[in-house]
Write an enzyme that holds these catalytic residues in place. Structure first.
Site, short mmCIF file in Angstrom:
data_model
loop_
_atom_site.label_atom_id
_atom_site.label_comp_id
_atom_site.label_asym_id
_atom_site.label_seq_id
_atom_site.Cartn_x
_atom_site.Cartn_y
_atom_site.Cartn_z
N ASN A 13 1.19 -0.91 -0.25
CA ASN A 13 0.31 0.35 0.35
C ASN A 13 1.31 1.37 -0.20
OD1 ASN A 13 -1.71 1.62 0.56
ND2 ASN A 13 -2.53 1.73 2.35
N LYS A 15 0.46 4.22 0.25
CA LYS A 15 -0.56 5.10 0.16
C LYS A 15 -0.66 6.79 -0.70
CE LYS A 15 0.52 3.34 4.71
NZ LYS A 15 0.09 3.36 6.36
N HIS A 100 -9.43 0.41 4.99
CA HIS A 100 -8.58 1.02 5.73
C HIS A 100 -8.48 1.94 6.75
CE1 HIS A 100 -3.80 2.09 6.24
NE2 HIS A 100 -3.90 1.41 5.45
N GLU A 102 -6.82 3.91 7.52
CA GLU A 102 -6.89 5.13 7.90
C GLU A 102 -7.86 6.54 6.95
OE1 GLU A 102 -3.55 5.45 5.35
OE2 GLU A 102 -2.05 5.03 7.76
N GLU A 172 -5.44 -4.99 10.39
CA GLU A 172 -4.20 -4.63 10.85
C GLU A 172 -4.65 -3.64 11.58
OE1 GLU A 172 -2.39 -3.11 6.72
OE2 GLU A 172 -3.70 -1.65 7.15
N GLY A 178 1.42 2.87 10.19
CA GLY A 178 2.57 3.31 10.40
C GLY A 178 3.38 3.73 11.87
N SER A 215 2.97 -1.75 10.26
CA SER A 215 4.53 -0.99 10.38
C SER A 215 6.07 -2.73 9.95
CB SER A 215 4.94 -1.47 11.83
OG SER A 215 4.55 -0.14 12.41
C1 PEP Z 1 -0.54 0.22 5.77
O1 PEP Z 1 -0.99 1.36 5.18
O2 PEP Z 1 -1.48 -0.93 5.17
C2 PEP Z 1 0.25 -0.20 6.83
C3 PEP Z 1 0.54 -1.63 7.05
O3 PEP Z 1 1.06 0.46 6.75
P1 PEP Z 1 2.45 0.76 8.08
O4 PEP Z 1 3.26 -0.49 7.15
O5 PEP Z 1 3.13 1.68 7.10
O6 PEP Z 1 2.14 0.32 9.48
#
Ligand code: PEP
Length: 253
Positions: A13, A15, A100, A102, A172, A178, A215
């Site tokens: 992703n 983003k 997601h 975010e 997630e 993030g 992460s």
């Molecule tokens: C994501 O955006 O789905 C994600 C897991 O981000 P990150 O790996 O930066 O935590």
């Protein structure tokens, strides 16, 4: 490290980290490095809407799928600023992220929106990658499992799942996306087992693919992939540079 059907899912992703030029440069670099990516890795990239088409052209040539980070649920019409699932399908996409964290947090997407988007993604012929996860407060209050169950029920209750369409859920935890914080691999796999059980009730004929996200980096990816209920990872930040992405790929061997 083969997982489900002999494949390990590595989904990226991007983003809103990469502009048009950055996205094309990274797509070309990944295409050039493709022969170093084991055939057992099933890779998909979710670039910005702006870059999706050219990135899809470059990556499609080397067998890497693309998809949007979000869709709108109406096919066409007066919805300024939106892009529909049907339009993404016509642009060569295979997958679409939905729900997601975010978007749930920053764009106030609720479970009803996520359900409408999931249905539109399926109707367009795309495969949804449903993101679910608990907030920090929910985890601290012992409500992680309940929060995930509510998200799954809302997205999948009485849904008609097309035959042969993959059913992919990315767990997630919101507090790990993030942030540099990570969920303990055993705990992630326990949650994944619960997601599988829930899906066996909601969509009995589907064989779910469960990914972990939050992460993920080269130094922790393997610990997630050893889980019996984990088929791959969804990576944000570490997927936006060739070096960190290839470190993840190489650490699988
Ligand atoms: C994501 O955006 O789905 C994600 C897991 O981000 P990150 O790996 O930066 O935590």
């Amino acid at each position: 490290m083969a997982k489900r059907n002999g494949q390990c899912y590595l989904f990226a992703n991007w983003k809103m980290y990469l502009d048009y030029d950055d996205s094309n440069i990274l797509a070309n670099a990944i295409a050039a490095a493709k022969k170093k990516i084991p055939a057992t890795v099933k890779m998909a990239v979710f670039p910005s809407a702006l870059s999706l088409y050219p990135v899809g052209q470059v990556l499609g040539d080397v067998g890497i799928s693309v998809g949007p980070q979000n869709v709108y649920w109406v096919d066409k019409g007066g919805y300024t600023g939106e892009v529909s699932a049907v339009m993404y399908k016509a642009a060569g996409c295979e997958y679409a992220l939905v729900g997601h964290s975010e978007r749930r947090l920053q764009m106030r997407e609720n479970n009803h929106d996520v359900r409408q988007k999931t249905e539109a993604i399926l109707a367009a012929g795309l495969t949804p990658v449903l993101c679910v996860g608990e907030t920090k407060e929910e985890r601290e209050d012992g409500k992680a499992d309940t929060s995930i169950e509510i998200q799954l029920r809302s997205a999948f209750h009485e849904i008609v799942w097309p035959k042969d369409r993959e059913l992919i859920v990315a767990y997630e935890p919101v507090w790990a996306v993030g942030t540099g914080l990570t969920c303990e691999p055993q705990e992630a796999d326990r949650i994944h087992a619960g997601i599988k059980k829930m899906i066996s009730l909601l969509v009995p004929n589907a064989e779910p693919v469960i990914l972990y996200g939050g992460s993920v980096k080269a130094d922790n990816v393997k610990s997630y992939l050893t889980g019996d209920n984990t088929s791959g990872v969804l990576v944000g930040g570490a997927s936006t540079k060739l070096e960190s992405w290839m470190e993840i790929v190489n650490s699988l061997e």
